[in-house]
Motif scaffolding. Structure first.
Motif, short mmCIF file in Angstrom:
data_model
loop_
_atom_site.label_atom_id
_atom_site.label_comp_id
_atom_site.label_asym_id
_atom_site.label_seq_id
_atom_site.Cartn_x
_atom_site.Cartn_y
_atom_site.Cartn_z
N SER A 2 69.38 -29.63 -9.72
CA SER A 2 69.72 -30.60 -10.76
C SER A 2 69.19 -30.18 -12.12
CB SER A 2 69.15 -31.96 -10.40
OG SER A 2 69.79 -32.45 -9.24
N GLU A 3 70.00 -30.49 -13.14
CA GLU A 3 69.62 -30.19 -14.51
C GLU A 3 69.47 -31.49 -15.29
OE1 GLU A 3 72.01 -27.26 -16.41
OE2 GLU A 3 72.07 -26.01 -14.62
N PHE A 4 68.54 -31.47 -16.25
CA PHE A 4 68.24 -32.64 -17.07
C PHE A 4 68.13 -32.21 -18.53
CE2 PHE A 4 66.54 -33.19 -12.86
CZ PHE A 4 66.96 -34.46 -12.51
N ARG A 5 68.53 -33.10 -19.41
CA ARG A 5 68.35 -32.91 -20.86
C ARG A 5 67.76 -34.20 -21.41
NH1 ARG A 5 72.11 -28.76 -23.02
NH2 ARG A 5 73.20 -27.95 -21.21
N PHE A 6 66.72 -34.05 -22.22
CA PHE A 6 66.10 -35.24 -22.80
C PHE A 6 65.29 -34.87 -24.03
CE2 PHE A 6 63.26 -33.55 -19.55
CZ PHE A 6 62.02 -33.56 -20.16
N GLU A 7 64.98 -35.89 -24.82
CA GLU A 7 64.07 -35.73 -25.95
C GLU A 7 62.75 -36.39 -25.57
OE1 GLU A 7 65.49 -36.89 -29.75
OE2 GLU A 7 66.91 -35.22 -29.81
N ALA A 8 61.67 -35.82 -26.07
CA ALA A 8 60.35 -36.36 -25.77
C ALA A 8 59.42 -36.11 -26.95
CB ALA A 8 59.77 -35.69 -24.52
N THR A 9 58.41 -36.94 -27.05
CA THR A 9 57.36 -36.74 -28.04
C THR A 9 56.17 -36.11 -27.34
OG1 THR A 9 58.12 -38.66 -29.30
CG2 THR A 9 55.87 -37.89 -29.72
N GLU A 31 65.75 -39.77 -10.76
CA GLU A 31 66.54 -38.74 -10.06
C GLU A 31 65.62 -37.64 -9.51
OE1 GLU A 31 69.65 -36.61 -8.41
OE2 GLU A 31 69.58 -38.67 -9.11
N ILE A 32 64.62 -37.25 -10.28
CA ILE A 32 63.68 -36.22 -9.81
C ILE A 32 62.94 -36.72 -8.57
CG2 ILE A 32 61.57 -34.95 -10.40
CD1 ILE A 32 62.68 -34.98 -13.34
N LYS A 33 62.57 -37.99 -8.58
CA LYS A 33 61.88 -38.58 -7.43
C LYS A 33 62.74 -38.49 -6.18
CE LYS A 33 59.29 -41.64 -8.87
NZ LYS A 33 58.90 -42.80 -9.60
N ARG A 34 64.05 -38.69 -6.33
CA ARG A 34 64.97 -38.57 -5.18
C ARG A 34 65.01 -37.13 -4.65
NH1 ARG A 34 67.53 -42.86 -7.75
NH2 ARG A 34 68.79 -41.71 -9.23
N LEU A 35 64.85 -36.17 -5.53
CA LEU A 35 64.88 -34.76 -5.13
C LEU A 35 63.52 -34.27 -4.59
CD1 LEU A 35 66.68 -33.31 -8.27
CD2 LEU A 35 67.68 -33.57 -6.00
N ILE A 88 60.68 -33.12 -29.30
CA ILE A 88 61.34 -31.91 -28.82
C ILE A 88 62.55 -32.28 -27.97
CG2 ILE A 88 59.29 -30.44 -28.88
CD1 ILE A 88 58.95 -30.96 -25.87
N SER A 89 63.51 -31.36 -27.91
CA SER A 89 64.65 -31.47 -27.01
C SER A 89 64.40 -30.51 -25.86
CB SER A 89 65.95 -31.10 -27.72
OG SER A 89 66.23 -32.05 -28.71
N VAL A 90 64.52 -31.02 -24.64
CA VAL A 90 64.21 -30.24 -23.44
C VAL A 90 65.45 -30.13 -22.56
CG1 VAL A 90 62.77 -30.15 -21.36
CG2 VAL A 90 61.84 -31.11 -23.48
N GLU A 91 65.70 -28.92 -22.11
CA GLU A 91 66.66 -28.68 -21.04
C GLU A 91 65.82 -28.24 -19.85
OE1 GLU A 91 69.86 -26.02 -22.11
OE2 GLU A 91 69.72 -26.71 -24.19
N MET A 92 66.03 -28.85 -18.71
CA MET A 92 65.14 -28.59 -17.58
C MET A 92 65.95 -28.55 -16.29
SD MET A 92 61.83 -30.90 -16.61
CE MET A 92 62.78 -32.27 -15.94
N ARG A 93 65.60 -27.60 -15.44
CA ARG A 93 66.27 -27.46 -14.14
C ARG A 93 65.21 -27.48 -13.05
NH1 ARG A 93 69.65 -23.16 -14.99
NH2 ARG A 93 67.95 -21.74 -14.63
N VAL A 94 65.39 -28.39 -12.09
CA VAL A 94 64.49 -28.46 -10.93
C VAL A 94 64.76 -27.23 -10.06
CG1 VAL A 94 63.89 -29.78 -8.87
CG2 VAL A 94 64.37 -30.97 -11.01
#
Length: 99
Positions: A2-9, A31-35, A88-94
């Motif tokens: 799974s891939e996720f995109r989000f902004e974070a401080t 969703e990460i918790k489900r994985l 920041i903008s993050v692209e993340m893949r589990v």
């Protein structure tokens, strides 16, 4: 995976081992918790590959409250000149756990 995109401080945790993190938004955390049962390698740690402003790195998410924290390695922070309070903008893949 799974891939996720989000902004974070970026936040600075001033514990016994100070570190910088990007909080993962709760909707991604659900969703990460489900994985997690398929990818964790223990203690709830979730291996990921993350990209911030073109810089890609591997790390593991820390469970925190009802979501996770993405640790920001010193090399990554220095290269991107990031500190607490930056957005920041993050692209993340589990990633699958390495066993």
């Amino acid at each position: 995976m799974s891939e996720f995109r989000f902004e974070a401080t970026v936040v600075h945790w001033r514990g016994p081992s100070p570190f910088f993190f990007a909080p993962v938004p709760p909707q991604c955390g659900d969703e990460i918790k489900r994985l997690s049962t398929f990818v964790t390698y223990g203690w709830g740690m979730i291996p990921v590959e993350a990209t911030i402003n073109g810089v890609t790195f591997s790390t593991s998410l820390f469970p925190k409250n009802e979501s996770y924290l993405l640790p920001l390695k010193a090399k990554v922070r220095q290269k991107l000149n990031l500190t607490a309070g930056d957005t920041i903008s993050v692209e993340m893949r589990v990633q699958p756990a390495q066993r």
